[in-house]
Design a protein around this motif. Structure first.
Motif, PDB file in Angstrom:
ATOM      1  N   ILE A 190     -55.343  30.111 -40.940  1.00 39.72           N
ATOM      2  CA  ILE A 190     -56.208  31.179 -40.438  1.00 39.72           C
ATOM      3  C   ILE A 190     -57.667  30.729 -40.408  1.00 39.72           C
ATOM      4  CG2 ILE A 190     -57.178  33.421 -41.109  1.00 39.72           C
ATOM      5  CD1 ILE A 190     -54.248  34.073 -42.030  1.00 39.72           C
ATOM      6  N   TYR A 191     -58.116  30.131 -41.505  1.00 41.15           N
ATOM      7  CA  TYR A 191     -59.520  29.736 -41.534  1.00 41.15           C
ATOM      8  C   TYR A 191     -59.788  28.524 -40.645  1.00 41.15           C
ATOM      9  CZ  TYR A 191     -60.548  33.418 -44.710  1.00 41.15           C
ATOM     10  OH  TYR A 191     -60.718  34.676 -45.227  1.00 41.15           O
ATOM     11  N   LEU A 204     -66.439  31.245 -46.846  1.00 44.73           N
ATOM     12  CA  LEU A 204     -65.449  32.297 -47.075  1.00 44.73           C
ATOM     13  C   LEU A 204     -64.089  31.672 -47.403  1.00 44.73           C
ATOM     14  CD1 LEU A 204     -64.912  35.308 -47.101  1.00 44.73           C
ATOM     15  CD2 LEU A 204     -64.485  35.214 -44.657  1.00 44.73           C
ATOM     16  N   ILE A 243     -70.495  29.161 -42.357  1.00 43.34           N
ATOM     17  CA  ILE A 243     -70.220  30.575 -42.631  1.00 43.34           C
ATOM     18  C   ILE A 243     -68.727  30.802 -42.911  1.00 43.34           C
ATOM     19  CG2 ILE A 243     -70.500  32.928 -41.793  1.00 43.34           C
ATOM     20  CD1 ILE A 243     -72.624  31.705 -39.828  1.00 43.34           C
ATOM     21  N   PRO A 244     -67.835  30.457 -41.961  1.00 47.71           N
ATOM     22  CA  PRO A 244     -66.420  30.673 -42.298  1.00 47.71           C
ATOM     23  C   PRO A 244     -65.957  29.760 -43.430  1.00 47.71           C
ATOM     24  CG  PRO A 244     -66.609  29.534 -40.189  1.00 47.71           C
ATOM     25  CD  PRO A 244     -67.989  29.967 -40.591  1.00 47.71           C
ATOM     26  N   PHE A 294     -62.576  26.634 -36.176  1.00 50.29           N
ATOM     27  CA  PHE A 294     -62.561  25.848 -34.936  1.00 50.29           C
ATOM     28  C   PHE A 294     -63.125  26.650 -33.765  1.00 50.29           C
ATOM     29  CE2 PHE A 294     -60.515  23.415 -31.452  1.00 50.29           C
ATOM     30  CZ  PHE A 294     -60.990  22.167 -31.805  1.00 50.29           C
ATOM     31  N   VAL A 295     -62.798  27.929 -33.696  1.00 52.02           N
ATOM     32  CA  VAL A 295     -63.314  28.754 -32.598  1.00 52.02           C
ATOM     33  C   VAL A 295     -64.840  28.805 -32.647  1.00 52.02           C
ATOM     34  CG1 VAL A 295     -63.487  31.118 -31.723  1.00 52.02           C
ATOM     35  CG2 VAL A 295     -61.261  30.166 -32.276  1.00 52.02           C
ATOM     36  N   ILE A 296     -65.382  29.035 -33.835  1.00 55.86           N
ATOM     37  CA  ILE A 296     -66.839  29.121 -33.971  1.00 55.86           C
ATOM     38  C   ILE A 296     -67.500  27.782 -33.660  1.00 55.86           C
ATOM     39  CG2 ILE A 296     -68.702  29.430 -35.671  1.00 55.86           C
ATOM     40  CD1 ILE A 296     -67.069  31.648 -36.875  1.00 55.86           C
ATOM     41  N   ALA A 326     -58.422  28.198 -37.770  1.00 57.02           N
ATOM     42  CA  ALA A 326     -58.574  28.803 -36.451  1.00 57.02           C
ATOM     43  C   ALA A 326     -59.962  29.402 -36.293  1.00 57.02           C
ATOM     44  CB  ALA A 326     -57.502  29.870 -36.228  1.00 57.02           C
ATOM     45  N   ILE A 327     -60.394  30.188 -37.286  1.00 63.01           N
ATOM     46  CA  ILE A 327     -61.712  30.825 -37.200  1.00 63.01           C
ATOM     47  C   ILE A 327     -62.805  29.753 -37.118  1.00 63.01           C
ATOM     48  CG2 ILE A 327     -63.349  32.340 -38.385  1.00 63.01           C
ATOM     49  CD1 ILE A 327     -60.972  33.728 -39.705  1.00 63.01           C
ATOM     50  N   PHE A 383     -73.143  25.967 -38.464  1.00 66.92           N
ATOM     51  CA  PHE A 383     -72.445  27.211 -38.123  1.00 66.92           C
ATOM     52  C   PHE A 383     -71.068  27.297 -38.771  1.00 66.92           C
ATOM     53  CE2 PHE A 383     -75.523  26.735 -34.677  1.00 66.92           C
ATOM     54  CZ  PHE A 383     -76.196  27.933 -34.866  1.00 66.92           C
TER      55      PHE A 383
END
Lengths: 492, 237, 197
Positions: C20-21, C59, C55-56, C26-28, C23-24, C52
């Motif tokens: 999940i992380y 988390l 940030i994810p 890589f998208v960002i 994916a997040i 950038f």
């Protein structure tokens, strides 16, 4: 057989208040039990204790014993329960591991390393049992909420569990979806499965269940059996804060003479004064797959709550999104504005015309998933940024109005679903926009919160706002909607 | 819409994505492989047709045609900065498009379970396979969340005029992460109750295996590599 | 967390979290990486990824309690850029930087905030792997990219004397730290209060 013996549970994340207190009950094999009670009464917690998500997924402190077939399950891992207990969750968008439906159905069996022939046999049987041949081999991103929930049920069914748990499975379903769900539950019951279902919308399961366990603030307050259930009236339900027992389609409210918006046609709802209407013209949207959604002309009553109902896939949400400007649009909105109407009013006789950005400025939309429209770090900030000019005192008054004053400093994302909804409504009030759109504002709400939303809408209406809401909640329509309009597909 | 079945094995598709990226996008092999490059520029379009993804195919064709026309008519007569910018745009499109379309094809035609089966056949450990499956499943979700949040901001009129970079981060990136993370929690709860990660061998009912088409692709790629290497050593020797 | 026992083997939930992380993240990261074709941005690419991505990533670190998760995420990043045609070097780099990042966070027993920020500095070094061919195989790199045009090649050449590699590593590391700090700030401001941590 499932036994709870003096079970207490407190989440680690919320250690002040215990979620379950001294719960004891026994469910016999083959029984179908409804867990009822207000939001936060501990229904979901109870299910999580059974499927093993507590303690592995949601850590906390537990006292007492939970037994299945006489064996304590507390020390078993989630994996040991797979195949014996199946769970259907609330959010149809979030519970799929695969992207295609067929793989999703066999996912659990594959994880259990069942032999291939066995899996194929189970798959075929489940598909036949639940009549879902048409849903096979499709992308889950293209399915409706109801279809997704059927897949979720079927993916549990292929595991042949003895016990099936459902955690508010109907929260995001329309009337037809709940009827389908009802059939699935009946089929499971027929097969002799033990079923525990936590639910607010009790009407569709009421005559299927054998028992209702009623919880209040973590305590088991009542245990009603079949004989008592048949004597339940609307009044009894209200006394316990339960939702209505009437199983009715929202389409029922559409009067025979018809207030139906067929796409590509013009619809007029007669109103006494011209000043009391809003006219929409030429709102249209073309989907990526080619189909076009179009409203040629629609006259809606102003200062009223209008419900838009209709089957899944008729474009109710799309319609709201077109109005609110989320989907780009060339449509025009006319408002009669007395002497201010100006030039165009004289020309078209409808009032001042708004389109594009100007039209957007009149409309605020509360989305079905309020998570998407909350950005700031506190409820108060959320209201402040919505105001044309920030004014903290006014913001606090608004929060008072939606009963959120004590949450002013909380992070919006940490609130419950119903509270988030009200934050979004507070933003709508703060924005001073005269037209308010709501998309399924009562999904997943218990009676108390549903009534709060209804009251709020009535008050907003009296303050001179026009409210248009898409909903499939018959009880909600009965309580607060003045007009009901059905959106149907283009008639051939 | 029913998912289209591909006649290629997932492993072959992986190979194609890689070839597309190195040969067309990164233009490995230079002038010597120009014929192959042309072939692999056309290939994604044909594959998309076999998968009935007509719209992606047609739009792709149009974009490519327009770009080529720009190259022959406008670029010739431009100079200086304009020509530099134009060249950038043209190279960007002509090289990225085929690789992108190949990606579209692979994602449209490969099921998560097929991918899983392919990885298992290649003896990639579960510790890598499971996260990658979840990741591919999750890309569309992250995108959906992003789109919804952008729409909501637009409706509320936030960040349209004079949006500061910090606000953009806070109002867009943060909610996107929050919403995705929440969905992720539910996703794992549901996957766990259905036995994912149980440390045992899994079965997989989806049939993968090499067919004629796969062998043809492999032979072509093989020939290309030999031809390339031959040129390489030829020029050295 | 005691209820999970002291089993340090990764379970299903950990692996899903990595997915999940990733994916997040890589998208960002990709949203900003797309600008990398302009020469000046090409050099800033890894720094932007670091900043950038912080940030994810911060988390993500709150979900990391066992060894291996950071390493797997790093390898996934390496594999993704490998598949998009950046040669095999990023994979090797991502393995190495993944191990280092893992060790750094582990030295803080997977809970120290200062170590987390340091990890956020080390982790994005996988992105520097993309530049390696530029330095180690200079001739080949430009031979492959001749169609970008001479101007592009010249611009890149001018910007990339060999000592530039060290600058890039340092810049990426520093931006990673900054991204980590930003991530920590947002963790406190949003994610903790929102109940996601």
């Amino acid at each position: 057989m499932i036994q709870f013996e003096h079970v207490d549970f407190t989440y680690e994340a919320n250690s002040e208040t215990p979620s379950l207190r001294d719960i004891s009950f026994t469910v016999k094999t083959g029984e179908c039990v409804l867990l009822a009670g207000a939001s936060g009464c501990g229904k979901s917690t109870l299910l999580r204790l059974l499927n093993g998500l507590i303690p592995e997924f949601y850590p906390g402190e537990r006292k007492g014993r939970v037994l299945i077939e006489g064996r304590e399950i507390s020390n078993q891992e989630i994996y040991d329960l797979v195949g014996r207990i199946g769970t259907v969750f609330q959010n149809p968008r979030a519970q799929f591991f695969n992207v295609d439906t067929t793989s999703e159905l066999v996912f659990g069996c594959e994880n259990l390393a069942l032999p291939e022939e066995e899996i194929v046999k189970r798959l075929e049987k489940t598909v036949a049992d639940f009549h879902m041949e048409k849903l096979m081999n499709r992308s889950i991103f293209e399915l409706s909420g109801g279809e997704k929930q059927r897949i979720a049920c079927a993916s549990v069914a292929t595991l042949h569990p003895e016990i099936i748990l459902l955690d508010e499975p109907s929260a995001n379903l329309d009337f037809e979806g709940t009827e389908n769900l009802r059939q699935m539950l009946a089929a499971w019951k027929e097969l002799g499965k033990t079923i525990l279902i936590a639910e607010h919308r009790i009407s569709y399961v009421w005559d299927i269940v054998d028992r209702v366990l009623y919880l209040e603030e973590g305590r088991l307050r009542a245990d009603w059996h079949k004989e008592e259930l048949v004597n339940f009236t609307e009044e009894t339900c209200q006394k316990y804060g339960l939702r209505s027992l009437v199983r009715s389609s929202p389409m029922m409210f559409v009067t025979p003479e018809g207030y139906r918006l067929e796409q590509n046609t013009a619809v007029t709802k007669a109103v006494k004064e011209q000043a009391d209407q809003i006219v929409l013209r030429d709102f249209s949207y073309t989907y990526r797959h080619g189909a076009t959604f179009r409203v040629r002309e629609l006259r809606l009553p102003r200062y009223k709550v209008t419900a838009i109902v209709g089957a899944n896939g008729t474009g109710k949400t799309t319609f709201l999104e077109c109005l609110s400007g989320i989907r780009k649009n060339k449509g025009k909105l006319y408002l009669a504005e007395g002497e201010n109407a100006g030039q165009d009013a004289a020309e078209n006789g409808l009032g001042r015309a708004y389109s594009g950005r100007r039209c957007q400025k009149l409309i605020f939309m509360v989305m079905q998933d309020p998570n998407h429209q909350l950005f700031t770090e506190s409820v108060l900030d959320e209201v402040l940024v919505s105001m044309p000019e920030e004014d903290e005192d006014k913001a606090r008054v608004i929060l008072e109005e939606v009963d959120l004053a004590q949450y002013a400093d909380r992070h919006p994302m940490s609130l419950s679903g119903g509270q988030k909804q009200r934050v979004a409504i507070a933003c709508a009030i703060a924005s001073k926009r005269p037209i308010l759109l709501l998309d399924e504002p009562t999904s997943g709400l218990d009676r108390k919160h549903m009534l709060e939303v209804a009251e709020l809408l009535k008050r907003l209406k009296e303050q001179g706002r026009t409210i248009i809401t898409v909903t499939h909640d018959s009880e909600f329509i009965r309580i607060c909607c003045d007009e009901v309009m059905e959106l149907s597909e283009v008639s051939a | 819409m029913e998912l289209q079945k591909s006649f290629l094995d997932p492993r072959t598709k992986l190979l194609l994505v890689f070839v597309e990226a190195t040969l067309v996008l990164a233009t490995a092999g230079g002038e010597r492989l120009v014929v192959f490059r042309l072939a692999f520029t056309v290939l994604p379009f044909l594959l998309l047709l076999t998968a009935k993804c007509y719209s992606a195919c047609i739009v792709g064709m149009l974009v490519l045609t327009v770009t080529e026309m720009l190259k022959y008519f406008v670029f010739q007569s431009s100079n200086g900065t304009l020509s530099f910018l134009l060249l950038m745009a043209i190279t960007l499109i002509t090289r990225f498009l085929p690789a992108y379309l190949m990606g579209v094809y692979v994602i449209r035609t490969t099921k998560v379970s097929e991918f899983k089966a392919a990885m298992e056949r290649m003896h990639v450990p579960d510790e890598l396979t499971i996260p990658m499956c979840v990741m591919f499943r999750f890309f569309p979700t992250v995108r959906e969340e992003g789109t919804s949040i952008r729409a909501a901001m637009k409706m509320r009129g936030i960040g349209l005029g004079g949006g500061k970079a910090s606000e953009m981060l806070e109002y867009r990136v943060v909610p996107m992460i929050s919403c995705s993370a929440k969905i992720g929690e539910e996703l794992s709860a549901s996957a766990l109750t259905r036995g994912l990660g149980k440390n045992r061998k899994r079965t997989n009912i989806c049939k993968i295996g090499f067919g004629v088409a796969d062998y043809i692709v492999m032979v072509v790629v093989m020939v290309m590599i030999i031809y390339w290497m031959a040129g390489y050593f030829g020029s050295v020797g | 967390m005691n209820s999970q026992g002291n089993n340090s083997k990764l379970n299903g939930r950990d692996l899903i979290n990595v997915g999940i992380y990733s994916a997040i993240y890589f998208v960002i990261v990709m949203a900003f990486a797309m600008t990398g074709l302009i020469p000046i941005f090409l050099m800033l690419l890894s720094s932007m990824v670091a900043f950038f991505g912080g940030i994810p990533f911060m988390l993500f670190l709150t979900k990391v309690k066992k060894p291996g998760m950071i390493f797997i995420m790093s390898v996934i990043m390496g594999v993704l850029v490998f598949v998009t045609g950046m040669t095999y070097m990023p994979v090797i780099v991502s393995v190495i930087t993944g191990i280092i990042a893992e060790l750094v966070y582990r030295s803080g027993s997977y809970q120290s905030m200062s170590k987390a920020i340091l990890t956020a500095g080390v982790f994005p070094l996988w992105a520097v792997g993309n530049y390696l061919p530029l330095f180690l195989q200079r001739e080949q790199y430009f031979a492959q990219r001749e169609s970008y045009g001479q101007e592009y090649a010249d611009a890149v050449m001018r910007l990339t004397p060999n000592w530039m590699m060290i600058v890039l590593v340092l810049a990426t590391f520093l931006c990673g730290i900054l991204g980590g700090l930003l991530g920590r700030f947002l963790l406190k401001k949003h994610f903790k209060k929102a109940g996601i941590v």
